[in-house]
Design a protein around this motif. Structure first.
Motif, PDB file in Angstrom:
ATOM      1  N   VAL A 227      19.808   0.123  13.995  1.00 28.85           N
ATOM      2  CA  VAL A 227      20.147   1.491  14.351  1.00 28.85           C
ATOM      3  C   VAL A 227      18.947   2.337  13.961  1.00 28.85           C
ATOM      4  CG1 VAL A 227      21.635   3.470  13.850  1.00 28.85           C
ATOM      5  CG2 VAL A 227      22.637   1.183  14.070  1.00 28.85           C
ATOM      6  N   VAL A 228      18.487   3.158  14.895  1.00 35.32           N
ATOM      7  CA  VAL A 228      17.304   3.991  14.666  1.00 35.32           C
ATOM      8  C   VAL A 228      17.694   5.446  14.824  1.00 35.32           C
ATOM      9  CG1 VAL A 228      15.019   4.603  15.588  1.00 35.32           C
ATOM     10  CG2 VAL A 228      15.683   2.209  15.418  1.00 35.32           C
ATOM     11  N   THR A 229      17.094   6.308  13.999  1.00 33.18           N
ATOM     12  CA  THR A 229      17.282   7.743  14.128  1.00 33.18           C
ATOM     13  C   THR A 229      15.986   8.451  13.807  1.00 33.18           C
ATOM     14  OG1 THR A 229      18.777   9.583  13.641  1.00 33.18           O
ATOM     15  CG2 THR A 229      18.033   8.254  11.765  1.00 33.18           C
ATOM     16  N   ILE A 230      15.979   9.745  14.051  1.00 32.63           N
ATOM     17  CA  ILE A 230      14.827  10.594  13.743  1.00 32.63           C
ATOM     18  C   ILE A 230      15.194  11.453  12.549  1.00 32.63           C
ATOM     19  CG2 ILE A 230      13.353  12.448  14.619  1.00 32.63           C
ATOM     20  CD1 ILE A 230      13.988  11.298  17.473  1.00 32.63           C
ATOM     21  N   GLU A 231      14.277  11.523  11.569  1.00 32.38           N
ATOM     22  CA  GLU A 231      14.576  12.365  10.410  1.00 32.38           C
ATOM     23  C   GLU A 231      14.758  13.810  10.833  1.00 32.38           C
ATOM     24  OE1 GLU A 231      11.433  12.190   7.468  1.00 32.38           O
ATOM     25  OE2 GLU A 231       9.997  13.044   8.822  1.00 32.38           O
ATOM     26  N   SER A 232      15.557  14.586  10.206  1.00 34.30           N
ATOM     27  CA  SER A 232      16.387  14.220   9.094  1.00 34.30           C
ATOM     28  C   SER A 232      17.879  14.338   9.424  1.00 34.30           C
ATOM     29  CB  SER A 232      16.048  15.078   7.878  1.00 34.30           C
ATOM     30  OG  SER A 232      16.353  16.428   8.108  1.00 34.30           O
ATOM     31  N   SER A 233      18.222  15.147  10.420  1.00 32.80           N
ATOM     32  CA  SER A 233      19.638  15.402  10.689  1.00 32.80           C
ATOM     33  C   SER A 233      20.399  14.206  11.234  1.00 32.80           C
ATOM     34  CB  SER A 233      19.791  16.569  11.657  1.00 32.80           C
ATOM     35  OG  SER A 233      19.259  17.742  11.091  1.00 32.80           O
ATOM     36  N   GLY A 234      19.704  13.245  11.809  1.00 34.95           N
ATOM     37  CA  GLY A 234      20.372  12.065  12.326  1.00 34.95           C
ATOM     38  C   GLY A 234      20.652  11.000  11.283  1.00 34.95           C
ATOM     39  N   ILE A 235      20.112  11.173  10.080  1.00 33.02           N
ATOM     40  CA  ILE A 235      20.206  10.113   9.067  1.00 33.02           C
ATOM     41  C   ILE A 235      21.658   9.815   8.675  1.00 33.02           C
ATOM     42  CG2 ILE A 235      19.639   9.480   6.689  1.00 33.02           C
ATOM     43  CD1 ILE A 235      16.902  10.863   7.125  1.00 33.02           C
ATOM     44  N   ALA A 236      22.449  10.828   8.383  1.00 30.47           N
ATOM     45  CA  ALA A 236      23.825  10.574   7.927  1.00 30.47           C
ATOM     46  C   ALA A 236      24.658   9.841   8.983  1.00 30.47           C
ATOM     47  CB  ALA A 236      24.501  11.874   7.495  1.00 30.47           C
ATOM     48  N   PRO A 237      24.716  10.318  10.242  1.00 30.05           N
ATOM     49  CA  PRO A 237      25.511   9.562  11.215  1.00 30.05           C
ATOM     50  C   PRO A 237      24.930   8.184  11.522  1.00 30.05           C
ATOM     51  CG  PRO A 237      24.436  11.432  12.282  1.00 30.05           C
ATOM     52  CD  PRO A 237      24.218  11.579  10.815  1.00 30.05           C
ATOM     53  N   ALA A 238      23.613   8.062  11.512  1.00 26.38           N
ATOM     54  CA  ALA A 238      22.993   6.758  11.780  1.00 26.38           C
ATOM     55  C   ALA A 238      23.260   5.779  10.642  1.00 26.38           C
ATOM     56  CB  ALA A 238      21.492   6.913  12.003  1.00 26.38           C
ATOM     57  N   ALA A 239      23.198   6.258   9.410  1.00 21.25           N
ATOM     58  CA  ALA A 239      23.459   5.383   8.262  1.00 21.25           C
ATOM     59  C   ALA A 239      24.885   4.850   8.304  1.00 21.25           C
ATOM     60  CB  ALA A 239      23.204   6.132   6.955  1.00 21.25           C
ATOM     61  N   MET A 240      25.839   5.713   8.614  1.00 27.43           N
ATOM     62  CA  MET A 240      27.230   5.279   8.684  1.00 27.43           C
ATOM     63  C   MET A 240      27.460   4.315   9.844  1.00 27.43           C
ATOM     64  SD  MET A 240      28.677   6.474   6.086  1.00 27.43           S
ATOM     65  CE  MET A 240      28.516   7.750   4.863  1.00 27.43           C
ATOM     66  N   THR A 241      26.740   4.534  10.950  1.00 24.21           N
ATOM     67  CA  THR A 241      26.842   3.624  12.092  1.00 24.21           C
ATOM     68  C   THR A 241      26.266   2.263  11.735  1.00 24.21           C
ATOM     69  OG1 THR A 241      26.662   5.503  13.616  1.00 24.21           O
ATOM     70  CG2 THR A 241      26.231   3.303  14.526  1.00 24.21           C
ATOM     71  N   ALA A 242      25.099   2.258  11.110  1.00 23.23           N
ATOM     72  CA  ALA A 242      24.464   0.999  10.698  1.00 23.23           C
ATOM     73  C   ALA A 242      25.341   0.254   9.699  1.00 23.23           C
ATOM     74  CB  ALA A 242      23.086   1.280  10.101  1.00 23.23           C
ATOM     75  N   LEU A 243      25.921   0.974   8.759  1.00 24.82           N
ATOM     76  CA  LEU A 243      26.814   0.363   7.773  1.00 24.82           C
ATOM     77  C   LEU A 243      28.006  -0.290   8.467  1.00 24.82           C
ATOM     78  CD1 LEU A 243      27.469   0.005   4.722  1.00 24.82           C
ATOM     79  CD2 LEU A 243      28.725   2.159   4.877  1.00 24.82           C
ATOM     80  N   GLU A 244      28.597   0.429   9.395  1.00 22.20           N
ATOM     81  CA  GLU A 244      29.762  -0.070  10.125  1.00 22.20           C
ATOM     82  C   GLU A 244      29.412  -1.298  10.969  1.00 22.20           C
ATOM     83  OE1 GLU A 244      33.761  -0.031  10.847  1.00 22.20           O
ATOM     84  OE2 GLU A 244      32.733   1.349   9.505  1.00 22.20           O
ATOM     85  N   MET A 245      28.187  -1.311  11.529  1.00 25.36           N
ATOM     86  CA  MET A 245      27.760  -2.419  12.389  1.00 25.36           C
ATOM     87  C   MET A 245      27.143  -3.566  11.596  1.00 25.36           C
ATOM     88  SD  MET A 245      26.239  -0.368  15.687  1.00 25.36           S
ATOM     89  CE  MET A 245      26.862  -1.371  17.050  1.00 25.36           C
ATOM     90  N   GLY A 246      26.859  -3.337  10.320  1.00 25.50           N
ATOM     91  CA  GLY A 246      26.275  -4.381   9.479  1.00 25.50           C
ATOM     92  C   GLY A 246      24.821  -4.687   9.815  1.00 25.50           C
ATOM     93  N   VAL A 247      24.061  -3.654  10.206  1.00 27.44           N
ATOM     94  CA  VAL A 247      22.654  -3.834  10.556  1.00 27.44           C
ATOM     95  C   VAL A 247      21.808  -2.801   9.814  1.00 27.44           C
ATOM     96  CG1 VAL A 247      23.234  -4.777  12.843  1.00 27.44           C
ATOM     97  CG2 VAL A 247      22.759  -2.317  12.597  1.00 27.44           C
TER      98      VAL A 247
END
Length: 193
Positions: A54-74
């Protein structure tokens, strides 16, 4: 996503027809419970894409991207906007114009974090004109990755970004599709149906 739309209506503020202030839950102060639900929804929407990063652009995308990556296990990879003296070897860059800040910046990826064969889900906080997402997709492809999806927390569908990305062949999903904004007014796509 009804929970997100409710939060936008309760806590967000449309300053005018272009700017939606969501700093109380997305990009200054973060509602972690909401971000967790956003991550679950993106994981559901892109579950059959074989996502490896899961890739995002700093900084506002970090929180939703982190939760998505956590949920997807990547893993999550953050594309940097700011230049850094320690980020010099093996970097891939592209210039992106920010309409919000009215300036260009160098979007930067340390190439070793996206490798050929990676199937990448790009998560963005806002989708308006599509500049940031197109820049991110460009870097991912140059690194050898495949953009298998683009998720926007909020899209301003009255601006050209969604159409631009879909016309370029990307699978794009938005959790809150804004059809119209004006001072203190936010209307969503499905409100008109």
């Amino acid at each position: 996503m009804d929970l997100l739309k409710k939060k936008i209506l309760e806590c967000g503020k449309a300053l005018n027809s272009e700017v939606l202030l969501v700093d109380s839950f997305l990009n200054h102060q973060v509602d972690c419970s909401l971000m967790s639900e956003i991550g679950k929804e993106f994981a559901r929407l892109f579950k059959d894409k074989g996502v490896t990063k899961v890739v995002t652009i700093e900084s506002s995308g970090i929180a939703p991207a982190a939760m998505t990556a956590l949920e997807m296990g990547v893993p999550m990879v953050i594309l940097k906007k700011a230049t850094s003296a320690i980020l010099s070897d093996g970097v891939i860059q592209t210039e992106v114009f920010s309409f919000t800040k009215r300036t260009s910046y160098q979007l930067t990826l340390k190439g070793k974090f996206i490798v050929p064969g990676d199937k990448v889900l790009l998560i963005d906080d806002f989708l308006a004109k599509g500049e940031a997402a197109m820049g991110g997709a460009n870097i991912i492809k140059r690194a050898g990755g495949e953009v298998v999806g683009i998720g926007a927390v909020i899209s301003k569908n009255f601006q050209p970004g969604m159409k631009r990305l879909r016309d370029a062949g990307y699978h794009v999903e938005s959790l809150a599709q804004v059809s119209r904004m004006d001072e203190n007014v936010v209307e969503f796509e499905d409100d008109d149906e």
